[in-house]
Motif scaffolding. Structure first.
Motif, PDB file in Angstrom:
ATOM      1  N   ASP A 263     -32.659 -14.641  -6.507  1.00  0.00           N
ATOM      2  CA  ASP A 263     -31.790 -13.498  -6.214  1.00  0.00           C
ATOM      3  C   ASP A 263     -32.411 -12.196  -6.702  1.00  0.00           C
ATOM      4  OD1 ASP A 263     -29.901 -15.220  -5.182  1.00  0.00           O
ATOM      5  OD2 ASP A 263     -28.426 -14.907  -6.786  1.00  0.00           O
ATOM      6  N   ALA A 264     -32.203 -11.132  -5.949  1.00  0.00           N
ATOM      7  CA  ALA A 264     -32.577  -9.787  -6.382  1.00  0.00           C
ATOM      8  C   ALA A 264     -31.499  -9.280  -7.330  1.00  0.00           C
ATOM      9  CB  ALA A 264     -32.708  -8.853  -5.186  1.00  0.00           C
TER      10      ALA A 264
ATOM     11  N   ILE B 201     -40.500 -10.918 -17.069  1.00  0.00           N
ATOM     12  CA  ILE B 201     -39.868 -10.317 -18.236  1.00  0.00           C
ATOM     13  C   ILE B 201     -38.706 -11.202 -18.672  1.00  0.00           C
ATOM     14  CG2 ILE B 201     -38.664  -8.268 -19.091  1.00  0.00           C
ATOM     15  CD1 ILE B 201     -40.142  -6.778 -16.697  1.00  0.00           C
ATOM     16  N   PRO B 202     -38.742 -11.714 -19.918  1.00  0.00           N
ATOM     17  CA  PRO B 202     -37.619 -12.532 -20.383  1.00  0.00           C
ATOM     18  C   PRO B 202     -36.378 -11.674 -20.622  1.00  0.00           C
ATOM     19  CG  PRO B 202     -39.234 -12.245 -22.136  1.00  0.00           C
ATOM     20  CD  PRO B 202     -39.797 -11.589 -20.912  1.00  0.00           C
ATOM     21  N   LEU B 203     -35.230 -12.194 -20.237  1.00  0.00           N
ATOM     22  CA  LEU B 203     -33.952 -11.534 -20.493  1.00  0.00           C
ATOM     23  C   LEU B 203     -33.303 -12.252 -21.669  1.00  0.00           C
ATOM     24  CD1 LEU B 203     -31.713  -9.530 -19.786  1.00  0.00           C
ATOM     25  CD2 LEU B 203     -30.840 -11.220 -18.160  1.00  0.00           C
ATOM     26  N   GLU B 204     -33.125 -11.520 -22.766  1.00  0.00           N
ATOM     27  CA  GLU B 204     -32.554 -12.097 -23.979  1.00  0.00           C
ATOM     28  C   GLU B 204     -31.095 -11.713 -24.112  1.00  0.00           C
ATOM     29  OE1 GLU B 204     -35.078 -10.742 -27.137  1.00  0.00           O
ATOM     30  OE2 GLU B 204     -36.736 -12.040 -26.514  1.00  0.00           O
ATOM     31  N   SER B 205     -30.311 -12.607 -24.666  1.00  0.00           N
ATOM     32  CA  SER B 205     -28.893 -12.349 -24.880  1.00  0.00           C
ATOM     33  C   SER B 205     -28.691 -11.381 -26.042  1.00  0.00           C
ATOM     34  CB  SER B 205     -28.162 -13.656 -25.176  1.00  0.00           C
ATOM     35  OG  SER B 205     -26.805 -13.394 -25.451  1.00  0.00           O
ATOM     36  N   ASP B 206     -27.795 -10.428 -25.866  1.00  0.00           N
ATOM     37  CA  ASP B 206     -27.406  -9.515 -26.946  1.00  0.00           C
ATOM     38  C   ASP B 206     -26.319 -10.126 -27.817  1.00  0.00           C
ATOM     39  OD1 ASP B 206     -29.115  -7.564 -25.977  1.00  0.00           O
ATOM     40  OD2 ASP B 206     -27.562  -6.553 -24.818  1.00  0.00           O
TER      41      ASP B 206
ATOM     42  N   ILE C 286     -25.317 -20.328 -26.812  1.00  0.00           N
ATOM     43  CA  ILE C 286     -26.529 -19.548 -27.034  1.00  0.00           C
ATOM     44  C   ILE C 286     -26.333 -18.600 -28.213  1.00  0.00           C
ATOM     45  CG2 ILE C 286     -27.302 -19.698 -24.636  1.00  0.00           C
ATOM     46  CD1 ILE C 286     -26.274 -16.849 -24.217  1.00  0.00           C
ATOM     47  N   ALA C 287     -27.435 -18.208 -28.814  1.00  0.00           N
ATOM     48  CA  ALA C 287     -27.426 -17.267 -29.933  1.00  0.00           C
ATOM     49  C   ALA C 287     -27.956 -15.923 -29.456  1.00  0.00           C
ATOM     50  CB  ALA C 287     -28.312 -17.802 -31.059  1.00  0.00           C
ATOM     51  N   ALA C 288     -27.603 -14.871 -30.164  1.00  0.00           N
ATOM     52  CA  ALA C 288     -28.173 -13.560 -29.874  1.00  0.00           C
ATOM     53  C   ALA C 288     -29.693 -13.671 -30.001  1.00  0.00           C
ATOM     54  CB  ALA C 288     -27.619 -12.525 -30.832  1.00  0.00           C
ATOM     55  N   GLY C 289     -30.401 -13.135 -29.027  1.00  0.00           N
ATOM     56  CA  GLY C 289     -31.860 -13.195 -29.027  1.00  0.00           C
ATOM     57  C   GLY C 289     -32.439 -14.327 -28.214  1.00  0.00           C
ATOM     58  N   ASP C 290     -31.608 -15.282 -27.787  1.00  0.00           N
ATOM     59  CA  ASP C 290     -32.109 -16.376 -26.942  1.00  0.00           C
ATOM     60  C   ASP C 290     -32.521 -15.850 -25.574  1.00  0.00           C
ATOM     61  OD1 ASP C 290     -31.598 -18.220 -28.923  1.00  0.00           O
ATOM     62  OD2 ASP C 290     -29.937 -19.210 -27.878  1.00  0.00           O
ATOM     63  N   ALA C 291     -33.668 -16.311 -25.084  1.00  0.00           N
ATOM     64  CA  ALA C 291     -34.107 -15.982 -23.723  1.00  0.00           C
ATOM     65  C   ALA C 291     -33.330 -16.867 -22.756  1.00  0.00           C
ATOM     66  CB  ALA C 291     -35.597 -16.203 -23.570  1.00  0.00           C
ATOM     67  N   VAL C 292     -32.535 -16.254 -21.885  1.00  0.00           N
ATOM     68  CA  VAL C 292     -31.666 -17.016 -20.990  1.00  0.00           C
ATOM     69  C   VAL C 292     -32.133 -16.994 -19.536  1.00  0.00           C
ATOM     70  CG1 VAL C 292     -29.626 -16.796 -22.448  1.00  0.00           C
ATOM     71  CG2 VAL C 292     -30.101 -15.035 -20.739  1.00  0.00           C
ATOM     72  N   MET C 293     -33.050 -16.079 -19.234  1.00  0.00           N
ATOM     73  CA  MET C 293     -33.456 -15.904 -17.848  1.00  0.00           C
ATOM     74  C   MET C 293     -34.802 -15.197 -17.816  1.00  0.00           C
ATOM     75  SD  MET C 293     -30.982 -14.097 -14.989  1.00  0.00           S
ATOM     76  CE  MET C 293     -29.690 -15.281 -15.330  1.00  0.00           C
ATOM     77  N   MET C 294     -35.558 -15.401 -16.736  1.00  0.00           N
ATOM     78  CA  MET C 294     -36.818 -14.694 -16.536  1.00  0.00           C
ATOM     79  C   MET C 294     -36.679 -13.856 -15.274  1.00  0.00           C
ATOM     80  SD  MET C 294     -39.795 -14.494 -18.071  1.00  0.00           S
ATOM     81  CE  MET C 294     -39.960 -16.016 -18.985  1.00  0.00           C
ATOM     82  N   ILE C 295     -36.989 -12.562 -15.398  1.00  0.00           N
ATOM     83  CA  ILE C 295     -36.916 -11.631 -14.273  1.00  0.00           C
ATOM     84  C   ILE C 295     -38.331 -11.210 -13.901  1.00  0.00           C
ATOM     85  CG2 ILE C 295     -36.006  -9.411 -13.452  1.00  0.00           C
ATOM     86  CD1 ILE C 295     -33.772 -11.337 -14.212  1.00  0.00           C
ATOM     87  N   GLU C 296     -38.675 -11.290 -12.620  1.00  0.00           N
ATOM     88  CA  GLU C 296     -39.961 -10.802 -12.144  1.00  0.00           C
ATOM     89  C   GLU C 296     -39.764  -9.373 -11.656  1.00  0.00           C
ATOM     90  OE1 GLU C 296     -43.289 -11.513  -8.682  1.00  0.00           O
ATOM     91  OE2 GLU C 296     -41.814 -13.069  -9.048  1.00  0.00           O
TER      92      GLU C 296
ATOM     93  N   VAL D 247     -33.981  -4.487 -16.245  1.00  0.00           N
ATOM     94  CA  VAL D 247     -34.863  -4.002 -15.183  1.00  0.00           C
ATOM     95  C   VAL D 247     -34.387  -4.562 -13.847  1.00  0.00           C
ATOM     96  CG1 VAL D 247     -36.903  -3.815 -16.677  1.00  0.00           C
ATOM     97  CG2 VAL D 247     -36.469  -5.941 -15.445  1.00  0.00           C
ATOM     98  N   SER D 248     -34.790  -3.926 -12.771  1.00  0.00           N
ATOM     99  CA  SER D 248     -34.517  -4.499 -11.451  1.00  0.00           C
ATOM    100  C   SER D 248     -35.672  -5.429 -11.086  1.00  0.00           C
ATOM    101  CB  SER D 248     -34.354  -3.394 -10.399  1.00  0.00           C
ATOM    102  OG  SER D 248     -35.525  -2.608 -10.333  1.00  0.00           O
ATOM    103  N   GLY D 249     -35.393  -6.403 -10.247  1.00  0.00           N
ATOM    104  CA  GLY D 249     -36.417  -7.356  -9.832  1.00  0.00           C
ATOM    105  C   GLY D 249     -35.784  -8.577  -9.215  1.00  0.00           C
ATOM    106  N   HIS D 250     -36.415  -9.727  -9.396  1.00  0.00           N
ATOM    107  CA  HIS D 250     -35.926 -10.997  -8.866  1.00  0.00           C
ATOM    108  C   HIS D 250     -35.835 -12.018  -9.993  1.00  0.00           C
ATOM    109  CE1 HIS D 250     -37.255  -9.125  -5.107  1.00  0.00           C
ATOM    110  NE2 HIS D 250     -36.345  -9.897  -4.538  1.00  0.00           N
ATOM    111  N   VAL D 251     -34.804 -12.839  -9.939  1.00  0.00           N
ATOM    112  CA  VAL D 251     -34.649 -13.916 -10.914  1.00  0.00           C
ATOM    113  C   VAL D 251     -35.667 -14.987 -10.568  1.00  0.00           C
ATOM    114  CG1 VAL D 251     -33.096 -15.681 -11.814  1.00  0.00           C
ATOM    115  CG2 VAL D 251     -32.187 -13.436 -11.155  1.00  0.00           C
ATOM    116  N   CYS D 252     -36.580 -15.288 -11.500  1.00  0.00           N
ATOM    117  CA  CYS D 252     -37.562 -16.344 -11.203  1.00  0.00           C
ATOM    118  C   CYS D 252     -37.253 -17.640 -11.939  1.00  0.00           C
ATOM    119  CB  CYS D 252     -38.988 -15.867 -11.437  1.00  0.00           C
ATOM    120  SG  CYS D 252     -39.376 -15.208 -13.026  1.00  0.00           S
ATOM    121  N   ALA D 253     -36.426 -17.584 -12.997  1.00  0.00           N
ATOM    122  CA  ALA D 253     -36.034 -18.807 -13.701  1.00  0.00           C
ATOM    123  C   ALA D 253     -34.786 -18.543 -14.531  1.00  0.00           C
ATOM    124  CB  ALA D 253     -37.156 -19.301 -14.604  1.00  0.00           C
TER     125      ALA D 253
END
Length: 70
Positions: free
Chosen positions: A58-59, A39-44, A23-33, A8-14
């Motif tokens: 950052d946007a 919205i958690p961003l999970e690794s594929d 990291i493993a597949a499925g790990d949440a690596v970042m949070m996007i607002e 999704v588009s947005g801003h990195v909040c964490a």
């Protein structure tokens, strides 16, 4: 080399990882607002974080590469 891209588009909040982390597949690596939701961003992919291409605040656009994995 694989990349992790935003869904999704947005801003990195964490950012929940660092360069050199494994990291493993499925790990949440970042949070996007996006649209006032976090919205958690999970690794594929599993791997070692080679580079983080954004910083908190950052946007980001949908489909943008934000993390490189080895």
């Amino acid at each position: 080399m694989n990349t992790i891209e935003t869904l999704v588009s947005g801003h990195v909040c964490a950012i929940h990882t660092e360069v050199g982390a494994t990291i493993a597949a499925g790990d949440a690596v970042m949070m996007i607002e996006s649209m006032k939701m976090e919205i958690p961003l999970e690794s594929d992919h599993a791997g070692v974080v080679k580079a983080i291409l954004v910083q908190a605040g950052d946007a980001v656009a949908e489909g943008q590469a934000v993390i490189e994995l080895e």
